[in-house]
Design an enzyme around this catalytic site. Sequence first.
Site, PDB file in Angstrom:
ATOM      1  CD  GLU A  84      -2.524   1.306   2.685  1.00 54.03           C
ATOM      2  OE1 GLU A  84      -3.013   0.222   3.092  1.00 54.03           O
ATOM      3  OE2 GLU A  84      -2.648   2.383   3.305  1.00 54.03           O
ATOM      4  CD  GLU A 119      -2.673   7.115   5.866  1.00 53.56           C
ATOM      5  OE1 GLU A 119      -3.695   6.460   6.140  1.00 53.56           O
ATOM      6  OE2 GLU A 119      -1.519   6.760   6.187  1.00 53.56           O
TER       7      GLU A 119
END
Length: 525
Positions: A336, A341
Amino acid sequence: MSSSEPSRKPMAAHALHNGSSITAPDDVHPDLDVHDRCGSADGGSNGVRDPFSTPNTSQPPTPAPPSIKSLSRRASFLEKPVYLRRDSHMSMRSASRRTVTPYHGLRHNVIHDCKDSLRPSLTAPHAKRMTRSSMLINAVEKPWLTEKDAKATLSYWLVYLMAFVGLAVSAVRCYFTWMSTLRIGNICLVLEDNFDTFDTENVWMHEVSMSGFGNSEFEMTTDSPSNSFVRDGRLYIVPTLTSDVIGYKNVLNGFTYNITGCTDTDPKTCGAVSNETLGTVIPPVMSARIHTREPYTIKYGKVEISAKLPRGDWLWPALWMLPVNDTYGSWPRSGEIDIMEARGNSPDYKAQGIDYVRGSLNWGPLTWLNGVSKTFGWWTNRRKTYADGFHTYAFEWTPEFIRIYVDSRLMYMTLVKFDEPFFKRGEFPAVVANGSQYIQLEDPWANGTPNVAPFDQPFYLIMNLAVGGTNGWFPEGVGDKPWVDASKTAMRDFAEKQDVWYATWPQNVEERALVVDSVKMWKLC
């Protein structure tokens, strides 16, 4: 006092000249005195004329010129020019001028001379003693012009030598740093979306689900235009309250909600039931999650996303990538890539609020054995937050490295060089315990590209705005967190505190939404 004595007028003296009287003003400088060295028949004594005595009427008064002005409370009238000393020079004022300004600090005396009638004079102050001159009058010796000091000469050249060496070393370091900087090489454009329209037929696809996406997130994702839309050339992903649709009581108890247009293959994640006894609730927030369709995927290349982050407690915006196929197994075996974020909490939040962004790579042999702690980084905005304006979140990917940064390569969050196998990089143990069982770990990337796998497969782009979750993204005990990750009623605990956390969400959609201005994707040519 006898009647035959001349009378004295206090303070103001009157003199009769040609039938008129002149009165000395009260504001005349008090240091002016008038003396008469010749005797006087009108009341003076010791050869000094009393300016305040009444003239003897038997003697006719001497005519006075019209320019005469009383000089002080004890002064008489002047008949000749007055010489005043100002600073260090003498000045003469004509008797025709009516105002005489005495020099303050200097005692002025007007002396009457027998021969010259009224001859004004001045008592000069004592001359100040002049200080002795320190000027050099002889030739100055300069021994350094004839005798050279070897140590002084050496220190002189050492200064310039060290300055030159410093500049040279800096230039060499800059050169080698520039030469050693990893470059992505030639890239070709795959996708450029400026969101003049929201193309959900060819470019983007909604993920409609109540699954929580492996993080037990507290939102359901929809394809409703209330949660994702394009306006003025920008994409908005907006969180809204489920209670605005079904009512707050139904969120907590006695209601069944099936999401429209569910994209999950498991029907259990397409609906929810609220039950107070069981502690289950309808997800209290609605949001959106979209990803790129084929062929908008890349294996090595570059991604740039210009976006402004949302503000509000427990909001979790993310720009990230997942593999098209699980070549090495389920998450996180196939990897991933988190380009960005963040947490929407205020900068006062102790676990990095909206003034921080983070980039990372997730990889590992098991879901609970993730090597992300060895491949992550963050960047902070010291003066503002990432909700105050747009920033460019970028990702560069080659067979040699992955670099994640914000706005500039100088502000990179993560740089991972593919110089060793990921299984070795993770320092995973050979054997792990799973409950009562022991599992021998094997390298899941042994058959992949050496040092690169699992990041040697095509990945697609995801943009979403999550809320809460129990995976640890929001640490326990920080910021009055209203739930506990290990609790079976974590989502219900969160929903019951809706009035608290929702109060931190701006009512303005511009500030509450993840706003994306543009998306660009390139692949290696």
